[in-house]
Design a protein around this motif. Structure first.
Motif, PDB file in Angstrom:
ATOM      1  N   LEU A 198      70.871  58.766 -10.739  1.00 60.01           N
ATOM      2  CA  LEU A 198      71.441  59.848 -11.520  1.00 60.01           C
ATOM      3  C   LEU A 198      71.315  61.190 -11.221  1.00 60.01           C
ATOM      4  O   LEU A 198      72.154  62.077 -11.468  1.00 60.01           O
ATOM      5  N   ALA A 199      69.943  61.430 -10.992  1.00 64.15           N
ATOM      6  CA  ALA A 199      69.447  62.814 -10.452  1.00 64.15           C
ATOM      7  C   ALA A 199      70.027  63.146  -9.177  1.00 64.15           C
ATOM      8  O   ALA A 199      70.708  64.199  -8.890  1.00 64.15           O
ATOM      9  N   TRP A 200      70.429  62.398  -8.237  1.00 64.68           N
ATOM     10  CA  TRP A 200      71.063  62.453  -7.032  1.00 64.68           C
ATOM     11  C   TRP A 200      72.402  62.777  -7.028  1.00 64.68           C
ATOM     12  O   TRP A 200      72.911  63.751  -6.333  1.00 64.68           O
ATOM     13  N   HIS A 201      72.954  61.806  -8.096  1.00 61.92           N
ATOM     14  CA  HIS A 201      74.386  62.239  -8.014  1.00 61.92           C
ATOM     15  C   HIS A 201      74.683  63.491  -8.819  1.00 61.92           C
ATOM     16  O   HIS A 201      75.809  64.117  -8.610  1.00 61.92           O
ATOM     17  N   GLY A 202      74.147  63.900  -9.744  1.00 58.85           N
ATOM     18  CA  GLY A 202      74.022  65.067 -10.616  1.00 58.85           C
ATOM     19  C   GLY A 202      73.623  66.312  -9.806  1.00 58.85           C
ATOM     20  O   GLY A 202      73.737  67.425 -10.564  1.00 58.85           O
ATOM     21  N   GLY A 203      72.804  66.296  -8.685  1.00 54.71           N
ATOM     22  CA  GLY A 203      72.265  67.521  -8.035  1.00 54.71           C
ATOM     23  C   GLY A 203      71.184  67.873  -8.583  1.00 54.71           C
ATOM     24  O   GLY A 203      70.776  69.146  -8.322  1.00 54.71           O
ATOM     25  N   SER A 204      70.362  67.103  -9.239  1.00 54.91           N
ATOM     26  CA  SER A 204      69.237  67.799  -9.998  1.00 54.91           C
ATOM     27  C   SER A 204      68.101  67.964  -8.965  1.00 54.91           C
ATOM     28  O   SER A 204      67.197  68.817  -9.177  1.00 54.91           O
ATOM     29  N   PHE A 205      68.228  67.429  -7.767  1.00 53.08           N
ATOM     30  CA  PHE A 205      66.941  67.628  -6.830  1.00 53.08           C
ATOM     31  C   PHE A 205      67.039  69.003  -6.399  1.00 53.08           C
ATOM     32  O   PHE A 205      66.057  69.423  -5.912  1.00 53.08           O
ATOM     33  N   ARG A 206      67.916  69.694  -6.292  1.00 56.92           N
ATOM     34  CA  ARG A 206      68.234  70.965  -5.812  1.00 56.92           C
ATOM     35  C   ARG A 206      67.368  71.826  -6.663  1.00 56.92           C
ATOM     36  O   ARG A 206      66.754  72.989  -5.981  1.00 56.92           O
ATOM     37  N   ALA A 207      66.950  71.679  -7.861  1.00 57.58           N
ATOM     38  CA  ALA A 207      66.301  72.492  -8.706  1.00 57.58           C
ATOM     39  C   ALA A 207      64.646  72.758  -7.967  1.00 57.58           C
ATOM     40  O   ALA A 207      63.945  73.549  -8.343  1.00 57.58           O
ATOM     41  N   LEU A 208      64.249  71.504  -7.260  1.00 58.61           N
ATOM     42  CA  LEU A 208      62.870  71.530  -6.676  1.00 58.61           C
ATOM     43  C   LEU A 208      62.747  72.583  -5.808  1.00 58.61           C
ATOM     44  O   LEU A 208      61.487  73.164  -5.717  1.00 58.61           O
ATOM     45  N   GLN A 209      63.639  73.157  -5.280  1.00 59.00           N
ATOM     46  CA  GLN A 209      63.396  74.425  -4.407  1.00 59.00           C
ATOM     47  C   GLN A 209      62.676  75.644  -4.909  1.00 59.00           C
ATOM     48  O   GLN A 209      62.369  76.366  -4.383  1.00 59.00           O
ATOM     49  N   ALA A 210      63.239  75.728  -6.126  1.00 56.87           N
ATOM     50  CA  ALA A 210      62.491  76.778  -6.941  1.00 56.87           C
ATOM     51  C   ALA A 210      61.225  76.637  -7.711  1.00 56.87           C
ATOM     52  O   ALA A 210      60.709  77.404  -8.516  1.00 56.87           O
ATOM     53  N   PHE A 211      60.751  75.541  -7.442  1.00 56.89           N
ATOM     54  CA  PHE A 211      59.335  75.070  -8.326  1.00 56.89           C
ATOM     55  C   PHE A 211      58.320  75.801  -7.688  1.00 56.89           C
ATOM     56  O   PHE A 211      58.099  76.011  -6.335  1.00 56.89           O
ATOM     57  N   GLY A 212      57.535  76.314  -8.718  1.00 56.42           N
ATOM     58  CA  GLY A 212      56.159  77.117  -8.297  1.00 56.42           C
ATOM     59  C   GLY A 212      54.984  76.182  -8.436  1.00 56.42           C
ATOM     60  O   GLY A 212      55.114  74.937  -8.805  1.00 56.42           O
ATOM     61  N   ALA A 213      53.713  76.582  -8.461  1.00 57.20           N
ATOM     62  CA  ALA A 213      52.572  75.587  -8.549  1.00 57.20           C
ATOM     63  C   ALA A 213      52.781  75.161  -9.795  1.00 57.20           C
ATOM     64  O   ALA A 213      52.155  73.955  -9.940  1.00 57.20           O
ATOM     65  N   ALA A 214      52.879  75.955 -10.941  1.00 57.80           N
ATOM     66  CA  ALA A 214      52.736  75.486 -12.270  1.00 57.80           C
ATOM     67  C   ALA A 214      53.600  74.249 -12.590  1.00 57.80           C
ATOM     68  O   ALA A 214      53.272  73.327 -13.254  1.00 57.80           O
ATOM     69  N   GLN A 215      54.792  74.366 -11.966  1.00 59.32           N
ATOM     70  CA  GLN A 215      55.919  73.338 -12.171  1.00 59.32           C
ATOM     71  C   GLN A 215      55.458  72.155 -11.520  1.00 59.32           C
ATOM     72  O   GLN A 215      55.486  71.090 -11.983  1.00 59.32           O
ATOM     73  N   TRP A 216      54.822  72.327 -10.371  1.00 58.20           N
ATOM     74  CA  TRP A 216      54.497  71.214  -9.476  1.00 58.20           C
ATOM     75  C   TRP A 216      53.208  70.311 -10.313  1.00 58.20           C
ATOM     76  O   TRP A 216      52.966  69.056 -10.387  1.00 58.20           O
ATOM     77  N   ALA A 217      52.407  71.320 -10.899  1.00 55.87           N
ATOM     78  CA  ALA A 217      51.290  70.740 -11.515  1.00 55.87           C
ATOM     79  C   ALA A 217      51.881  69.811 -12.866  1.00 55.87           C
ATOM     80  O   ALA A 217      51.095  68.689 -13.133  1.00 55.87           O
ATOM     81  N   ALA A 218      52.679  70.569 -13.272  1.00 59.15           N
ATOM     82  CA  ALA A 218      53.365  69.869 -14.604  1.00 59.15           C
ATOM     83  C   ALA A 218      54.007  68.403 -14.165  1.00 59.15           C
ATOM     84  O   ALA A 218      53.752  67.399 -14.713  1.00 59.15           O
TER      85      ALA A 218
END
Length: 298
Positions: A198-218
């Motif tokens: 579902l994430a691949w079809h909806g393009g959700s993986f693109r948001a990972l490009q803007a992740f910072g340290a806090a988001q990756w820790a979460a």
């Protein structure tokens, strides 16, 4: 309780703490992505953590036709429900959403009784009522500060809890024929696979490009603790204690959510929190013990 049942209830309490903290973490990071991607983190990473452990310990896996039930329950629970869970937290606060989660014990008792899996005793009913009352007391001071559309998230969360009640009741015989670790990893594989598609079809993986340290820790917390460890402890508990006893520990979740959300996103909590914690602890104890001569059905 027998030692095995006691261990199961303690494992469920720990799982509920991880789950409550996950509500606050989800609320913190949901603005940077979407509920489907958060479910991918929680159970995709969770499966990657659990799989090598299950293989190393030579855990028993489901067999034959049981895989059909594992796939259905895993997709319903780790897939559909936790997308709904993330969507609910878009509208409501972590504490208020976790308060809706506390309806799980009541739903589980009803489902277990209707399916003939567990006897509904007066003591269990009292324990659940006391624990849920403790949650309401603990969060009463902060409910007035909820967002305008919080009711939408609350109702969504309550509706989603029905799937968790069904999962808790229907999982036990499947685990008895395999193992808690093998069952958890198998169900998580199907649910996370559905989420990833579902994430691949909806393009959700693109948001990972803007992740910072806090988001990756979460994301790491969601996968390692709220996903892998938290749900291994949950199915470990379901293997050793009755569904209602396990489900009643979910009332710890809103307390953990309120405490962490106050730190992460500034959600208010009231002075009634300590009184609520005491009531929750009392409710869990009441529902998790039976007087002599009362034997719960497995």
């Amino acid at each position: 309780m027998k030692p095995g049942e006691r261990a199961g209830v303690l494992a469920a309490v720990a799982s509920s703490v991880f789950g409550g903290m996950a509500a606050a973490v989800t609320r913190f990071v949901v603005g940077a992505t979407d509920p489907v991607m958060l479910a991918v983190f929680r159970f995709g990473l969770g499966f990657l953590f659990l799989l090598p452990v299950a293989l190393a310990l030579r855990s028993r896996w489901p067999r034959g036709r049981d895989w059909l039930a594992v796939a259905a329950l895993g997709t319903m629970f780790y897939g559909v429900f936790f997308v709904v869970y993330g969507e609910a937290l878009v509208y409501t606060t972590a504490a208020r959403g976790s308060l809706a989660v506390s309806t799980l014990p009541l739903l589980t008792m009803i489902v277990a009784a209707l399916l003939g899996r567990e006897r509904l005793t007066a003591r269990k009913t009292l324990g659940v009522a006391v624990a849920m009352g403790g949650v309401a007391l603990a969060l009463a001071a902060g409910l007035g500060d909820a967002p305008a559309q919080a009711w939408r998230g609350d109702l969504t969360m309550v509706g989603g809890m029905l799937s968790m009640a069904l999962y808790s009741v229907l999982s036990r015989p499947l685990m008895a024929r395999s193992s808690s670790l093998g069952y958890a990893a198998g169900g998580m594989a199907f649910g996370s696979g559905c989420n990833a598609l579902l994430a691949w079809h909806g393009g959700s993986f693109r948001a990972l490009q803007a992740f910072g340290a806090a988001q990756w820790a979460a994301a790491l917390y969601l996968g390692a603790f709220a996903g892998a460890l938290g749900f291994y402890l949950w199915v470990y508990a379901l293997e050793r204690a009755t569904p209602t006893r396990v489900a009643n520990t979910i009332t710890v979740s809103p307390i953990a959510a309120a405490l962490l959300a106050a730190t992460l996103v500034g959600e208010p909590i009231g002075v009634s929190l300590l009184m609520g914690i005491a009531a929750v602890a009392a409710g869990i104890w009441i529902a998790s013990t039976e007087r002599a001569g009362v034997k719960p059905r497995n």
